[in-house]
Design a protein around this motif. Structure first.
Motif, PDB file in Angstrom:
ATOM      1  N   ILE A   7       0.849  -1.189   0.000  1.00  0.00           N
ATOM      2  CA  ILE A   7       0.000   0.000   0.000  1.00  0.00           C
ATOM      3  C   ILE A   7       0.885   1.239   0.000  1.00  0.00           C
ATOM      4  CG2 ILE A   7      -1.777   1.260   1.266  1.00  0.00           C
ATOM      5  CD1 ILE A   7      -2.702  -1.404   2.427  1.00  0.00           C
ATOM      6  N   HIS A   8       0.755   2.044  -1.010  1.00  0.00           N
ATOM      7  CA  HIS A   8       1.537   3.277  -1.099  1.00  0.00           C
ATOM      8  C   HIS A   8       0.850   4.204  -2.075  1.00  0.00           C
ATOM      9  CE1 HIS A   8       3.121   2.102  -5.062  1.00  0.00           C
ATOM     10  NE2 HIS A   8       3.212   0.888  -4.547  1.00  0.00           N
ATOM     11  N   ARG A   9       1.236   5.454  -2.041  1.00  0.00           N
ATOM     12  CA  ARG A   9       0.708   6.448  -2.976  1.00  0.00           C
ATOM     13  C   ARG A   9       1.708   6.660  -4.096  1.00  0.00           C
ATOM     14  NH1 ARG A   9      -2.814  11.572  -1.452  1.00  0.00           N
ATOM     15  NH2 ARG A   9      -4.252   9.820  -1.445  1.00  0.00           N
ATOM     16  N   GLU A  10       1.181   6.678  -5.300  1.00  0.00           N
ATOM     17  CA  GLU A  10       2.047   6.813  -6.470  1.00  0.00           C
ATOM     18  C   GLU A  10       2.559   8.251  -6.588  1.00  0.00           C
ATOM     19  OE1 GLU A  10       3.045   4.461  -8.351  1.00  0.00           O
ATOM     20  OE2 GLU A  10       1.773   2.828  -7.608  1.00  0.00           O
ATOM     21  N   PRO A  11       3.835   8.420  -6.961  1.00  0.00           N
ATOM     22  CA  PRO A  11       4.368   9.770  -7.195  1.00  0.00           C
ATOM     23  C   PRO A  11       3.582  10.437  -8.322  1.00  0.00           C
ATOM     24  CG  PRO A  11       6.120   8.150  -7.047  1.00  0.00           C
ATOM     25  CD  PRO A  11       4.841   7.390  -7.125  1.00  0.00           C
ATOM     26  N   ALA A  56       2.646  13.381  -0.608  1.00  0.00           N
ATOM     27  CA  ALA A  56       2.623  14.205   0.603  1.00  0.00           C
ATOM     28  C   ALA A  56       1.670  13.659   1.655  1.00  0.00           C
ATOM     29  CB  ALA A  56       2.239  15.643   0.245  1.00  0.00           C
ATOM     30  N   TYR A  57       0.660  12.905   1.211  1.00  0.00           N
ATOM     31  CA  TYR A  57      -0.340  12.395   2.150  1.00  0.00           C
ATOM     32  C   TYR A  57      -0.505  10.890   1.955  1.00  0.00           C
ATOM     33  CZ  TYR A  57      -1.503  17.305   2.827  1.00  0.00           C
ATOM     34  OH  TYR A  57      -1.427  18.639   3.110  1.00  0.00           O
ATOM     35  N   ALA A  58      -0.956  10.253   3.000  1.00  0.00           N
ATOM     36  CA  ALA A  58      -1.143   8.807   2.949  1.00  0.00           C
ATOM     37  C   ALA A  58      -2.303   8.452   2.027  1.00  0.00           C
ATOM     38  CB  ALA A  58      -1.429   8.278   4.361  1.00  0.00           C
ATOM     39  N   PRO A  59      -2.270   7.272   1.414  1.00  0.00           N
ATOM     40  CA  PRO A  59      -3.375   6.847   0.553  1.00  0.00           C
ATOM     41  C   PRO A  59      -4.545   6.338   1.375  1.00  0.00           C
ATOM     42  CG  PRO A  59      -1.722   5.134   0.637  1.00  0.00           C
ATOM     43  CD  PRO A  59      -1.165   6.290   1.424  1.00  0.00           C
ATOM     44  N   ARG A  60      -5.715   6.507   0.851  1.00  0.00           N
ATOM     45  CA  ARG A  60      -6.901   5.905   1.478  1.00  0.00           C
ATOM     46  C   ARG A  60      -6.774   4.383   1.422  1.00  0.00           C
ATOM     47  NH1 ARG A  60     -10.536   8.455   4.819  1.00  0.00           N
ATOM     48  NH2 ARG A  60     -10.992  10.563   4.040  1.00  0.00           N
ATOM     49  N   LEU A  90       4.740   6.885   4.199  1.00  0.00           N
ATOM     50  CA  LEU A  90       5.515   6.728   2.978  1.00  0.00           C
ATOM     51  C   LEU A  90       6.453   7.903   2.725  1.00  0.00           C
ATOM     52  CD1 LEU A  90       5.956   4.909   0.538  1.00  0.00           C
ATOM     53  CD2 LEU A  90       4.217   6.227  -0.668  1.00  0.00           C
ATOM     54  N   GLY A  91       5.977   9.119   2.974  1.00  0.00           N
ATOM     55  CA  GLY A  91       6.791  10.281   2.654  1.00  0.00           C
ATOM     56  C   GLY A  91       7.959  10.491   3.589  1.00  0.00           C
ATOM     57  N   ALA A  92       7.835  10.049   4.843  1.00  0.00           N
ATOM     58  CA  ALA A  92       8.864  10.339   5.835  1.00  0.00           C
ATOM     59  C   ALA A  92       9.624   9.101   6.290  1.00  0.00           C
ATOM     60  CB  ALA A  92       8.220  11.015   7.052  1.00  0.00           C
ATOM     61  N   ARG A  93       9.323   7.958   5.756  1.00  0.00           N
ATOM     62  CA  ARG A  93       9.922   6.726   6.253  1.00  0.00           C
ATOM     63  C   ARG A  93      11.374   6.586   5.797  1.00  0.00           C
ATOM     64  NH1 ARG A  93       7.503   1.693   2.832  1.00  0.00           N
ATOM     65  NH2 ARG A  93       9.390   0.718   3.624  1.00  0.00           N
ATOM     66  N   VAL A  94      12.116   5.840   6.576  1.00  0.00           N
ATOM     67  CA  VAL A  94      13.476   5.484   6.186  1.00  0.00           C
ATOM     68  C   VAL A  94      13.465   4.054   5.673  1.00  0.00           C
ATOM     69  CG1 VAL A  94      14.535   7.072   7.810  1.00  0.00           C
ATOM     70  CG2 VAL A  94      13.998   4.764   8.551  1.00  0.00           C
ATOM     71  N   ARG A  95      14.513   3.700   4.996  1.00  0.00           N
ATOM     72  CA  ARG A  95      14.552   2.392   4.349  1.00  0.00           C
ATOM     73  C   ARG A  95      14.550   1.264   5.388  1.00  0.00           C
ATOM     74  NH1 ARG A  95      15.558  -0.199  -0.321  1.00  0.00           N
ATOM     75  NH2 ARG A  95      16.749  -2.134  -0.246  1.00  0.00           N
ATOM     76  N   PRO A 148      -6.215  20.285   4.000  1.00  0.00           N
ATOM     77  CA  PRO A 148      -6.946  19.061   3.679  1.00  0.00           C
ATOM     78  C   PRO A 148      -7.001  18.154   4.901  1.00  0.00           C
ATOM     79  CG  PRO A 148      -4.718  18.894   2.853  1.00  0.00           C
ATOM     80  CD  PRO A 148      -4.852  20.279   3.427  1.00  0.00           C
ATOM     81  N   ASN A 149      -7.731  17.069   4.768  1.00  0.00           N
ATOM     82  CA  ASN A 149      -7.739  16.091   5.841  1.00  0.00           C
ATOM     83  C   ASN A 149      -6.454  15.266   5.798  1.00  0.00           C
ATOM     84  OD1 ASN A 149      -8.076  14.163   3.801  1.00  0.00           O
ATOM     85  ND2 ASN A 149     -10.279  13.981   4.143  1.00  0.00           N
TER      86      ASN A 149
END
Length: 753
Positions: free
Chosen positions: A197-201, A205-209, A248-253, A744-745
């Motif tokens: 589960i991730h948001r496509e570039p 900036a925000y998590a996916p639903r 996703l945006g702030a995570r480290v490997r 936004p939310n």
């Protein structure tokens, strides 16, 4: 010289015959003294053993002195019985050690413990065959999507077919390997896919639903979050947020995280062609095994067994993609909340968190939403008077008039929210009469309505007489249906009977709190859905929790009991029937500790899953001094820290915002504090020009109550605000900024008016 030779021989005792009286002889006063005091340490003998690889150290062990034990057993029980008693005692010790070792090393993943509550009388009123029917009904309805074991005490001989469990995850054994009791289910359900589960570039900036229809695999959640197995809240939250793509945006490997994937989607049921005939045959029972595995279950003392349980056919389980519509009309996605007294900032913030986190379609034009998504609803149940009172004839109209005039409540009557937020009148009599398991018998126990863990709060006699003498009339509810109500009686002073709401720790509305213990089970059993305590704030979308069809509450901190501040039950379920009939036979007691006892005695804990409190109450263990060596973020040592963040940590709320508040948890439970404002310096709804009238009214009330002059909104400056904002304040202002359209939310969606 003679003396030295004498002392050096043998063990130091003179080699001469013992006197005929059998008394010991000594060659020195020192040895006699040592012998007289030796019994205080002679039960154990020190043994020194070498440590492999360490030449300079030896391991010192204390082992039982068997000669001492043997001598003492002869002295106490005689020469003949002493050795026998010693042998039996040693055998008992060895048996207990082996039993405890087997218990601790067992790999049985059952959610139910076969050990009953020690020293407490049984609450059981159902026979084993009825408990078997309950398990089989719930499994057939798809309410047990798990590979966890069924307790042996239930005594099922054939593994039930489980339509909510994938055949790939079933652990059922063929008949030739099974004993007389089956503890597994046979998975017949669709295969499961665990997506990344991730948001496509570039939209990162925000998590996916969450994926519509996705499901949380509670087996995986328990593996990573169960306090009973030593898992930390901090680690659980990391699994929850990474598995859902919330970081996703702030995570480290990290390395490969397949073991952390706990969200899955089901394929169509027609895709499953698994042959289960080899597992469905009766087991091969060896001679002497039949009947030995299931001793009689203890019945509640003084109670009769319930009549044989007759249940309706279980509903057919359908995967999300096979359902005719996104929402199951029989089991609606409804959040229930119960509130007594004037509307305050507490239900206000709960409703704002609902709008901020759930997939309500507010990002679309009014009246439209994604048809593939089942939008949840929020039903706020209002009890307008004291818990022991009966609504007056105009109660429904008065309720709406009060909501319209209340600045905390009036924003949610806006037409934009009419499809997702509804206010409903609570009527205890009507609701109890709507429960088939209670309607014919609850009136005989009306004096026990305020039963909390066996302690009954009695209503004074004069109060009951006034209620009895009141005149019954009919009033129309919001749907135009006539409801029997009773005219109001004159209220007395603010005692426990007439108290409405909790104004301070000393003025606590105990009756309403006790009533709410029963309310949550009534609402979930009658309508389905999830009940939330009013001191709950939602922190993320609950899509995958709705997808998991089973019933659940969560753990009472360190104790292996339930906390029903969050409660999920299915409408008209067999589990609900069991709970209501059992509570009826136990004084209408719905306290969480009592519910824990009911399910424990009946071996039904697996059907009401006790989720780790990390999911809904992440600070609880820290506030009770547990896991403080590795606390989550934020670090609360008391629930008060939510409202008054310690100075040493007071930079975190503003610097991190809601993203730094127990990220990964589904909700936060702040445990009462009804009298503490979320935002002391701006204790009013701040929702922008659309709701300016309510804000002005709240400002005037605040100025009147504090005897201070608040600046006009146009004249306010940052100097009028408090310098360090607490966590409670930051969450309130974050939710309000979303309603004002300034941000936004949490999923990057802007509200459209």
């Amino acid at each position: 010289m003679a003396a030295s030779i004498y002392l050096s021989r043998s063990n130091g005792f003179a080699e001469k015959p013992h006197p005929g009286n059998g008394l010991p002889t000594y060659n020195a006063a020192v040895r006699e003294k040592q012998h007289r005091h030796h019994h205080s340490v002679s039960w154990l003998n020190p043994v020194s053993l070498p440590i492999p690889g360490v030449r300079t150290r030896r391991l010192r062990l204390m082992l039982p002195n068997f000669s001492r034990l043997y001598h003492s057993s002869q002295v106490r029980f005689g020469r003949r019985r002493g050795p026998l008693v010693l042998f039996l005692g040693l055998f008992a010790v060895i048996y207990v050690v082996l039993a405890v070792t087997k218990r601790l090393t067992s790999d049985d993943q059952s959610w139910s413990s076969p050990i009953p509550f020690a020293g407490e009388p049984s609450t059981l009123v159902y026979k084993r065959e009825d408990l078997q029917r309950i398990w089989e009904w719930e499994i057939a309805a798809g309410h047990y999507p798990s590979s966890r074991r069924i307790p042996e005490q239930i005594g099922l001989t054939n593994p039930p077919r489980n339509p909510a469990l994938s055949a790939r995850r079933t652990s059922a054994l063929p008949p030739r390997f099974r004993g007389p009791v089956s503890t597994d289910t046979i998975g017949l359900g669709p295969n499961r896919a665990y997506p990344e589960i991730h948001r496509e570039p570039p939209n990162v900036a925000y998590a996916p639903r969450p994926i519509a229809g996705s499901v949380a695999d509670m087996d995986v959640v328990m593996d990573h979050c169960d306090f009973q197995t030593g898992k930390y809240v901090r680690d659980c939250l990391e699994v929850l947020r990474l598995g859902a793509g919330l970081e996703l945006g702030a995570r480290v490997r990290r390395a490969k995280m397949d073991n952390w994937k706990y969200i899955y989607v089901e394929e169509s049921a027609s895709d499953n062609t698994t042959d289960t005939s080899a597992y469905s045959k009766p087991p091969i029972v060896l001679k002497g095994q039949a009947g030995a595995a299931n001793p009689e279950l203890p019945k509640k003392r003084g109670a009769e067994w319930e009549p044989s349980l007759h249940l309706p056919p279980p509903p057919k389980y359908l995967p999300y993609r096979d359902q005719p519509s996104a929402c199951d009309e029989e089991n609606q996605r409804v959040y229930h909340m119960f509130w007594t007294g004037p509307f305050t900032d507490k239900p206000y913030l709960a409703l704002l968190s609902f709008l901020f986190t759930q997939n309500l379609g507010l990002q679309f034009e009014d009246g439209t939403h994604d048809p593939s998504v089942c939008r949840p609803k929020f039903w706020l149940w209002i009890n307008p008077g004291p818990a022991a009172s009966i609504p007056n004839p105009t109660a429904v109209r008065d309720m709406y008039d009060s909501l319209k005039s209340n600045p905390w409540a009036s924003p949610f009557l806006h037409p934009r929210f009419k499809d997702v937020i509804q206010f409903k009148m609570w009527n205890t009599t009507e609701q109890l009469d709507g429960i088939p398991e209670l309607k014919d018998e609850w009136r005989a126990l009306r004096d026990n309505l305020f039963n909390s863990g066996g302690h009954v709060e009695k209503i004074p006699q004069e109060e009951k007489e006034e209620t009895t003498m009141a005149v019954e009339v009919e009033a129309l509810d919001e749907n135009g249906v006539a409801q029997p109500v009773v005219a109001p009686t004159k209220k007395k002073e603010d005692d426990k009977v007439n108290r409405v709401g909790s104004k301070s720790p000393n003025e606590y509305d105990r009756l309403s709190v006790i009533l709410s213990d029963m309310v949550r089970f009534i609402l979930c059993h009658r309508y389905g859905g999830i009940y939330l305590d009013a001191d709950t704030i939602l922190l993320r979308d609950w899509e995958e929790l709705w997808g998991w069809r089973g019933a659940f509450a969560y753990r009472w901190s360190r104790l292996e009991k339930y906390n029903t501040a969050v409660l999920r039950m299915n409408k008209g379920s067999a589990l609900g029937t069991f709970l209501f009939r059992t509570a009826l036979k136990n004084g209408l007691d719905f306290h969480p500790m009592s519910i824990s006892k009911y399910t424990k005695d009946a071996y039904l804990e697996g059907l009401l899953l006790r989720l780790p409190d990390a999911l809904f109450d992440s600070a609880w263990l820290n506030t009770e001094s547990y896991q403080r060596d590795r606390p989550p973020q934020p670090y609360f040592t008391a629930f008060q820290d939510f409202f008054e963040t310690p100075v040493v940590n007071s930079a975190a709320p503003q610097a991190l915002g809601i993203d730094g508040f127990f990220k990964g948890a589904y909700s936060y439970h702040f445990h009462n504090f009804w009298w503490r404002p979320f935002d002391p310096s701006r204790n009013f709804p701040d929702l922008g020009p659309r709701f300016a009238a309510g804000e002005s009214q709240a400002r005037a009330l605040l100025a009147e109550s504090t005897s201070s002059n608040l600046p006009d909104p146009e004249d306010e400056t940052v100097d009028d605000d408090q310098r360090d904002l607490d966590w409670a304040t930051v969450l309130k202002r974050t939710f309000e900024a979303y309603i004002r359209g300034e941000r936004p939310n949490m999923y990057g969606e802007w509200i459209k008016w």
